[in-house]
Motif scaffolding. Structure first.
Motif, mmCIF file in Angstrom:
data_model
loop_
_atom_site.group_PDB
_atom_site.id
_atom_site.type_symbol
_atom_site.label_atom_id
_atom_site.label_comp_id
_atom_site.label_asym_id
_atom_site.label_seq_id
_atom_site.Cartn_x
_atom_site.Cartn_y
_atom_site.Cartn_z
ATOM 1 N N MET A 185 0.867 -1.170 0.000
ATOM 2 C CA MET A 185 0.000 0.000 0.000
ATOM 3 C C MET A 185 0.906 1.222 0.000
ATOM 4 O O MET A 185 1.792 1.350 0.815
ATOM 5 C CB MET A 185 -0.912 -0.035 1.228
ATOM 6 C CG MET A 185 -1.759 1.184 1.379
ATOM 7 S SD MET A 185 -2.659 1.204 2.915
ATOM 8 C CE MET A 185 -4.193 0.530 2.362
ATOM 9 N N GLY A 186 0.660 2.127 -0.906
ATOM 10 C CA GLY A 186 1.461 3.331 -0.975
ATOM 11 C C GLY A 186 1.106 4.307 0.129
ATOM 12 O O GLY A 186 0.011 4.276 0.702
ATOM 13 N N ALA A 187 2.056 5.148 0.429
ATOM 14 C CA ALA A 187 1.848 6.138 1.489
ATOM 15 C C ALA A 187 0.714 7.100 1.144
ATOM 16 O O ALA A 187 -0.026 7.533 2.028
ATOM 17 C CB ALA A 187 3.141 6.911 1.732
ATOM 18 N N ASP A 188 0.572 7.401 -0.145
ATOM 19 C CA ASP A 188 -0.510 8.299 -0.576
ATOM 20 C C ASP A 188 -1.884 7.712 -0.283
ATOM 21 O O ASP A 188 -2.765 8.397 0.229
ATOM 22 C CB ASP A 188 -0.406 8.611 -2.068
ATOM 23 C CG ASP A 188 0.775 9.494 -2.407
ATOM 24 O OD1 ASP A 188 1.295 10.163 -1.493
ATOM 25 O OD2 ASP A 188 1.176 9.517 -3.580
ATOM 26 N N GLU A 189 -2.042 6.412 -0.603
ATOM 27 C CA GLU A 189 -3.329 5.764 -0.357
ATOM 28 C C GLU A 189 -3.626 5.701 1.138
ATOM 29 O O GLU A 189 -4.757 5.914 1.563
ATOM 30 C CB GLU A 189 -3.358 4.346 -0.942
ATOM 31 C CG GLU A 189 -3.434 4.318 -2.455
ATOM 32 C CD GLU A 189 -2.056 4.176 -3.088
ATOM 33 O OE1 GLU A 189 -1.044 4.077 -2.352
ATOM 34 O OE2 GLU A 189 -1.985 4.183 -4.322
ATOM 35 N N LYS A 190 -2.587 5.390 1.925
ATOM 36 C CA LYS A 190 -2.770 5.334 3.379
ATOM 37 C C LYS A 190 -3.230 6.689 3.919
ATOM 38 O O LYS A 190 -4.138 6.769 4.728
ATOM 39 C CB LYS A 190 -1.471 4.934 4.081
ATOM 40 C CG LYS A 190 -1.168 3.476 4.049
ATOM 41 C CD LYS A 190 0.074 3.172 4.872
ATOM 42 C CE LYS A 190 0.395 1.709 4.853
ATOM 43 N NZ LYS A 190 1.590 1.393 5.632
ATOM 44 N N ASN A 213 -6.842 7.416 2.860
ATOM 45 C CA ASN A 213 -7.808 6.610 3.601
ATOM 46 C C ASN A 213 -7.933 7.098 5.041
ATOM 47 O O ASN A 213 -9.034 7.151 5.592
ATOM 48 C CB ASN A 213 -7.441 5.130 3.561
ATOM 49 C CG ASN A 213 -7.632 4.523 2.195
ATOM 50 O OD1 ASN A 213 -8.351 5.052 1.360
ATOM 51 N ND2 ASN A 213 -6.981 3.410 1.949
ATOM 52 N N LYS A 214 -6.822 7.466 5.658
ATOM 53 C CA LYS A 214 -6.873 7.996 7.024
ATOM 54 C C LYS A 214 -7.642 9.312 7.062
ATOM 55 O O LYS A 214 -8.433 9.544 7.975
ATOM 56 C CB LYS A 214 -5.472 8.175 7.597
ATOM 57 C CG LYS A 214 -4.814 6.879 7.991
ATOM 58 C CD LYS A 214 -3.677 7.122 8.948
ATOM 59 C CE LYS A 214 -3.012 5.828 9.289
ATOM 60 N NZ LYS A 214 -3.663 5.111 10.356
ATOM 61 N N ALA A 215 -7.410 10.157 6.067
ATOM 62 C CA ALA A 215 -8.134 11.433 6.003
ATOM 63 C C ALA A 215 -9.624 11.194 5.809
ATOM 64 O O ALA A 215 -10.454 11.868 6.434
ATOM 65 C CB ALA A 215 -7.577 12.290 4.869
ATOM 66 N N GLU A 216 -9.969 10.219 4.982
ATOM 67 C CA GLU A 216 -11.382 9.917 4.749
ATOM 68 C C GLU A 216 -12.031 9.366 6.023
ATOM 69 O O GLU A 216 -13.153 9.732 6.363
ATOM 70 C CB GLU A 216 -11.531 8.914 3.606
ATOM 71 C CG GLU A 216 -12.958 8.740 3.159
ATOM 72 C CD GLU A 216 -13.094 7.967 1.854
ATOM 73 O OE1 GLU A 216 -14.229 7.858 1.380
ATOM 74 O OE2 GLU A 216 -12.082 7.478 1.314
ATOM 75 N N LYS A 217 -11.295 8.508 6.739
ATOM 76 C CA LYS A 217 -11.819 7.981 8.008
ATOM 77 C C LYS A 217 -12.017 9.107 9.016
ATOM 78 O O LYS A 217 -13.048 9.181 9.686
ATOM 79 C CB LYS A 217 -10.850 6.958 8.602
ATOM 80 C CG LYS A 217 -10.909 5.609 7.991
ATOM 81 C CD LYS A 217 -9.939 4.680 8.703
ATOM 82 C CE LYS A 217 -9.659 3.462 7.894
ATOM 83 N NZ LYS A 217 -8.660 2.593 8.532
ATOM 84 N N LEU A 218 -11.020 9.972 9.122
ATOM 85 C CA LEU A 218 -11.104 11.085 10.072
ATOM 86 C C LEU A 218 -12.263 12.011 9.718
ATOM 87 O O LEU A 218 -13.042 12.409 10.583
ATOM 88 C CB LEU A 218 -9.795 11.869 10.105
ATOM 89 C CG LEU A 218 -9.745 13.057 11.057
ATOM 90 C CD1 LEU A 218 -9.969 12.610 12.495
ATOM 91 C CD2 LEU A 218 -8.421 13.784 10.918
ATOM 92 N N LYS A 272 -16.294 3.098 3.770
ATOM 93 C CA LYS A 272 -15.670 3.120 2.449
ATOM 94 C C LYS A 272 -14.139 3.132 2.580
ATOM 95 O O LYS A 272 -13.447 2.402 1.869
ATOM 96 C CB LYS A 272 -16.158 4.359 1.687
ATOM 97 C CG LYS A 272 -15.884 4.321 0.221
ATOM 98 C CD LYS A 272 -16.673 5.358 -0.571
ATOM 99 C CE LYS A 272 -16.632 6.743 -0.010
ATOM 100 N NZ LYS A 272 -17.181 7.762 -0.909
ATOM 101 N N ALA A 273 -13.627 3.916 3.503
ATOM 102 C CA ALA A 273 -12.180 3.974 3.717
ATOM 103 C C ALA A 273 -11.663 2.631 4.238
ATOM 104 O O ALA A 273 -10.587 2.180 3.828
ATOM 105 C CB ALA A 273 -11.833 5.090 4.693
ATOM 106 N N ASN A 274 -12.422 1.982 5.108
ATOM 107 C CA ASN A 274 -12.013 0.668 5.615
ATOM 108 C C ASN A 274 -11.960 -0.364 4.496
ATOM 109 O O ASN A 274 -11.047 -1.199 4.457
ATOM 110 C CB ASN A 274 -12.962 0.196 6.718
ATOM 111 C CG ASN A 274 -12.759 0.939 8.009
ATOM 112 O OD1 ASN A 274 -11.680 1.438 8.298
ATOM 113 N ND2 ASN A 274 -13.800 1.026 8.817
ATOM 114 N N LEU A 275 -12.928 -0.321 3.584
ATOM 115 C CA LEU A 275 -12.923 -1.247 2.452
ATOM 116 C C LEU A 275 -11.730 -0.998 1.536
ATOM 117 O O LEU A 275 -11.115 -1.932 1.026
ATOM 118 C CB LEU A 275 -14.221 -1.134 1.659
ATOM 119 C CG LEU A 275 -15.446 -1.764 2.302
ATOM 120 C CD1 LEU A 275 -16.699 -1.416 1.500
ATOM 121 C CD2 LEU A 275 -15.287 -3.259 2.413
#
Length: 57
Positions: free
Chosen positions: A1-6, A9-14, A41-44
């Motif tokens: 998993m790339g750092a960008d995707e991480k 996804n963290k921003a979307e979860k937050l 959605k971010a978890n998926l």
């Protein structure tokens, strides 16, 4: 998993947690549900990326 995707996804979860909290605080069930949906959605996306990473190894 790339750092960008991480990071995305963290921003979307937050953002989803914030939106869910705002919805609870204001009694706006639609906003609360939207926040929960964003978190799911971010978890998926995380799960999908983890599966891809597992097959790369």
């Amino acid at each position: 998993m790339g750092a960008d995707e991480k990071a995305q996804n963290k921003a979307e979860k937050l953002g989803g947690k914030v939106q869910e909290g705002l919805g609870k605080a204001t009694g706006d069930r639609e906003m609360e549900a939207e926040g929960q949906k964003d978190q799911s959605k971010a978890n998926l996306k995380d799960a999908g990326e983890n599966i891809k990473d597992a097959f790369k190894k």
